[in-house]
Scaffold this motif. Structure first.
Motif, PDB file in Angstrom:
ATOM      1  N   GLY A  16      49.753  38.344  40.552  1.00 21.21           N
ATOM      2  CA  GLY A  16      49.903  38.097  41.987  1.00 21.21           C
ATOM      3  C   GLY A  16      48.903  38.877  42.825  1.00 21.21           C
ATOM      4  N   ALA A  17      47.659  38.980  42.352  1.00 24.95           N
ATOM      5  CA  ALA A  17      46.584  39.635  43.114  1.00 24.95           C
ATOM      6  C   ALA A  17      46.362  38.885  44.424  1.00 24.95           C
ATOM      7  N   SER A  18      45.974  39.625  45.483  1.00 24.24           N
ATOM      8  CA  SER A  18      45.817  38.988  46.795  1.00 24.24           C
ATOM      9  C   SER A  18      44.813  37.838  46.730  1.00 24.24           C
ATOM     10  N   GLN A  19      43.733  38.013  45.941  1.00 27.34           N
ATOM     11  CA  GLN A  19      42.722  36.943  45.876  1.00 27.34           C
ATOM     12  C   GLN A  19      43.289  35.679  45.243  1.00 27.34           C
TER      13      GLN A  19
ATOM     14  N   ILE B 184      40.980  32.497  46.205  1.00 26.17           N
ATOM     15  CA  ILE B 184      39.929  32.593  47.210  1.00 26.17           C
ATOM     16  C   ILE B 184      38.620  32.023  46.664  1.00 26.17           C
ATOM     17  N   THR B 185      38.400  32.154  45.346  1.00 24.74           N
ATOM     18  CA  THR B 185      37.219  31.551  44.718  1.00 24.74           C
ATOM     19  C   THR B 185      37.492  30.094  44.369  1.00 24.74           C
TER      20      THR B 185
ATOM     21  N   ARG C 104      41.881  33.380  37.992  1.00 28.36           N
ATOM     22  CA  ARG C 104      40.489  33.595  37.601  1.00 28.36           C
ATOM     23  C   ARG C 104      40.423  34.302  36.250  1.00 28.36           C
TER      24      ARG C 104
ATOM     25  N   SER D 172      41.670  36.124  57.324  1.00 23.70           N
ATOM     26  CA  SER D 172      42.146  37.149  56.398  1.00 23.70           C
ATOM     27  C   SER D 172      41.011  38.049  55.942  1.00 23.70           C
ATOM     28  N   LEU D 173      41.384  39.257  55.596  1.00 22.52           N
ATOM     29  CA  LEU D 173      40.471  40.318  55.171  1.00 22.52           C
ATOM     30  C   LEU D 173      40.925  40.823  53.812  1.00 22.52           C
ATOM     31  N   SER D 174      40.052  41.543  53.121  1.00 25.42           N
ATOM     32  CA  SER D 174      40.404  42.197  51.857  1.00 25.42           C
ATOM     33  C   SER D 174      41.098  41.227  50.902  1.00 25.42           C
ATOM     34  N   GLY D 175      40.485  40.088  50.696  1.00 22.43           N
ATOM     35  CA  GLY D 175      41.025  39.132  49.738  1.00 22.43           C
ATOM     36  C   GLY D 175      42.390  38.604  50.112  1.00 22.43           C
ATOM     37  N   GLY D 176      42.770  38.705  51.394  1.00 23.42           N
ATOM     38  CA  GLY D 176      44.033  38.142  51.835  1.00 23.42           C
ATOM     39  C   GLY D 176      45.103  39.181  52.138  1.00 23.42           C
ATOM     40  N   LEU D 177      44.801  40.463  51.932  1.00 19.98           N
ATOM     41  CA  LEU D 177      45.812  41.500  52.177  1.00 19.98           C
ATOM     42  C   LEU D 177      46.103  41.679  53.661  1.00 19.98           C
TER      43      LEU D 177
END
Ligand SMILES: Cc1cc2nc3c(=O)[nH]c(=O)nc-3n(C[C@H](O)[C@H](O)[C@H](O)COP(=O)(O)OP(=O)(O)OC[C@H]3O[C@@H](n4cnc5c(N)ncnc54)[C@H](O)[C@@H]3O)c2cc1C
Lengths: 263, 330
Positions: B278-281, B261-262, B245, B139-144
């Motif tokens: 619901g942010a991608s990260q 992701i963190t 987070r 995945s890229l861009s935090g999962g987008l």
């Protein structure tokens, strides 16, 4: 003591999702022009961790190193405005494929140009590509130890000790300097730039190099290739539970979840 | 080197001397690739006192187990494990090396790649063979977005995102070989060391084991508001509370509850997403959940697109009525 902080400039990773899209021909992510640039999230925490050491150990210099295509000085100077001392920029127009290992080799060559150092601090991964390779790769190329994803950092004479989150708790590990430490956001809030910091940063002139200035850099083949970039398929099939008011919706939700045997 | 052959899985063990879930997942992934290639699966089993677990690795799918057993490997350390993995890899000459995208695997993978002068794709979610080489999707861009990575050099190395594959089930009728590899690491020459491990004290069930997770975001507004989520755990079995987070950074709770992701990656049966956008990260840590249930006062919040059931409303009105109704239904 001299600490080098690596910092990448990225489009604000928390910009609305609709401002990001994919150009499948160019095999890359395209970002709307309205999205501001920022220092990659975890790199600001790396700067914070370095500055905490500077606060403690008199005579510490924090040098910021950034490799990028189009640096915006006001953005990439943020760690300087936070309190770091000097800025080195490596400008390269050919980073599009983002091959992390090639980036680590370029940074390693730049670090050889920068001279003596005791500690390198990097964000644990970049906020756009999320690869998490550069810090560890850098250490391996320079032949020095690496500790990753620090949630706490302590300097102990000529050793650096960190806490890192593992599945079932925290591991504490230490490395002899010179070493590379990658930093995660759990180390706690990165300081804001003060007015004085911003004024001071204005006066800092970056040292700018192109790849040809990096004498230690050897030509190398790519280590990975980008085959395709695409958006994952997603279809929304949410069932909205709507009662007379919020409390009624809450009751209906409980009934629904029981009916579906979900709880 | 040429004549690369097979898939080498780097196993990880818990402090109780069992394989981590990630290792069983890697063996499922490896089995699929091995079938396509018609080549064997090897496992590198590194640790102190691990020799007797070689049969367990075979039961999970290893055709051959390379055991590196020495007190210097008692605890994971990048410096020592890189030497061990590189030495096993030189002996096996694998086409592909797989590691878990775990705290240790994601640190070890890039070090091994530099040592073997090859490339690596991290946090991959699916793996394919194309013309005898790995193509790994990450995945890229935090999962987008997703990126398919190819490998010009051997071995092709990938770390695999947790829960992307079901864990292999042990089959004690499987047979395989075991070989001991002696790796020389002079402990006097080491420039890093393991200091200590502090076990997390978790009240109740661990997040990774929970069937139901109640996750609160920044919109919980305060620690008191967030603490109200613990009322769920009294009413719903095998449940645990988690955070975004933003909620952890606002000190509504500790950082160890963070999903994303963190933070941690979880895939419970039910994931309550309360007052979080619901942010991608964040979704990168919970999108494997079977059912996501969103409560948010903003009808446009992204989390609704990712959910099975949604309620628009202030959590302070929705949740008390929800919990009262649950008690009534019991
Ligand atoms: C490199 C990087 C890594 C990251 N890693 C992670 C990670 O691992 N995990 C993670 O979670 N985030 C991570 N983030 C942050 C992420 O981008 C988001 O900022 C974060 O997830 C937002 O948290 P939130 O949804 O709680 O807060 P917000 O986005 O502020 O959302 C709050 C929501 O609450 C709703 N709300 C407010 N009040 C109420 C109320 N009374 N009742 C009902 N609803 C209400 C609002 O409508 C809003 O939708 C990362 C970011 C970066 C750049």
């Amino acid at each position: 003591m001299r600490i080098i902080v690596t910092a990448k400039q990225v489009p604000d990773p928390e910009a609305p999702q609709s401002s990001f899209s994919v150009d499948s021909n160019a095999k890359k992510v395209v970002v709307a022009a309205s999205v501001p640039q920022a220092v990659s999230d975890y790199d600001t925490y790396a700067a914070e961790a370095a500055l905490r050491i500077k606060d403690e150990v008199e005579g510490t210099t924090v040098s910021v190193l950034s490799l990028g295509e189009d640096h915006v000085l006001d953005v990439i100077k943020r760690p300087i405005a936070m309190g770091a001392d000097e800025l080195f920029l490596v400008q390269d127009q050919d980073l599009a494929n983002g091959d992390a290992m090639a980036i680590a080799h370029t940074l390693a060559a730049a670090i050889k140009n920068m001279g003596e150092f005791d500690l390198i601090m990097c964000g644990r991964q970049s906020a756009d590509l999320d690869q998490g390779i550069v810090g560890t790769g850098l250490a391996a190329i320079l032949g020095i130890p690496v500790l990753t994803s620090a949630v706490g950092v302590r300097l102990k004479d000529d050793w650096i000790e960190i806490d890192r989150a593992v599945e079932d708790g925290i591991d504490t590990v230490a490395a002899q300097l010179p070493a590379v430490v990658t930093v995660s956001s759990e180390i706690g809030e990165a300081r804001y730039a003060t007015m004085r910091g911003i004024m001071a940063a204005r006066k800092v002139q970056p040292t700018i190099w192109s790849k040809s200035d990096l004498t230690a850099l050897e030509d190398s083949d790519d280590f990975t290739s980008v085959v395709d970039v695409f958006a994952p398929e997603s279809e929304s099939n949410v069932e909205m539970i709507e009662g007379d008011d919020a409390a009624d919706s809450g009751r209906l939700l409980a009934q629904k979840l029981r009916e579906e045997r979900l709880i | 080197m040429s004549n690369e052959n097979g898939i080498l899985v780097i196993a990880e063990s818990t402090s109780e001397g069992e394989f981590k879930p990630a290792t069983a997942e890697l063996l499922t992934a490896a089995a699929g690739l091995a079938k396509d290639l018609n080549e064997p699966v090897s496992v590198a089993l590194i640790g102190n006192g691990v020799s007797n677990r070689s049969d367990d690795a075979i039961a999970l799918g290893a055709d051959k187990v390379y055991v590196v057993d020495d007190s210097v490997f008692e605890n994971y350390l990048n410096e020592t494990y890189t030497v061990a993995v590189a030495q096993v890899a030189e002996q096996v000459n694998p086409r592909i090396i797989l590691l878990g995208h775990t705290p240790n695997g994601r640190e070890l993978g890039p070090s091994v790649a530099v040592k073997l002068e090859t490339g690596i794709a991290t946090d991959t979610t699916s793996l394919d063979i194309v013309d005898g080489k790995l193509e790994a999707t990450r995945s890229l861009s935090g999962g987008l977005f997703r990126q398919k990575t190819g490998f010009p050099k051997f071995p092709n190395i990938a770390t695999v995102h947790p829960k992307s594959f079901d864990g292999a089930e042990p089959d004690s009728s499987r047979s395989g070989e075991t070989e001991t590899v002696s790796v020389n690491v002079a402990s006097g020459d080491l420039r890093s060391r393991f200091v200590s491990h502090t076990e997390a004290i978790s009240e109740g069930i661990k997040l990774e084991d929970a069937k139901v997770i109640i996750c609160g975001g920044r919109g919980m507004g305060s620690k008191e508001g967030f603490d109200g989520l613990y009322e769920f755990t009294g009413l719903i079995g095998e449940s645990a509370v988690a955070s975004t987070r933003a909620a952890s950074d606002s000190e509504f709770c500790g950082q160890e509850l963070m999903i994303g992701i963190t933070g941690k990656v979880v895939s419970p049966d039910v994931y309550f997403a309360i007052a979080l956008s619901g942010a991608s990260q964040h979704m990168a840590g919970c999108s494997g959940s079977k059912n996501i249930i969103a409560i948010n006062k903003d009808p446009e919040a992204n989390i609704f697109k990712e959910s099975q059931f949604g309620v628009v409303g202030d959590y302070q009105a929705v949740i008390p009525a929800f919990l009262d109704e649950l008690k009534q239904l019991d």
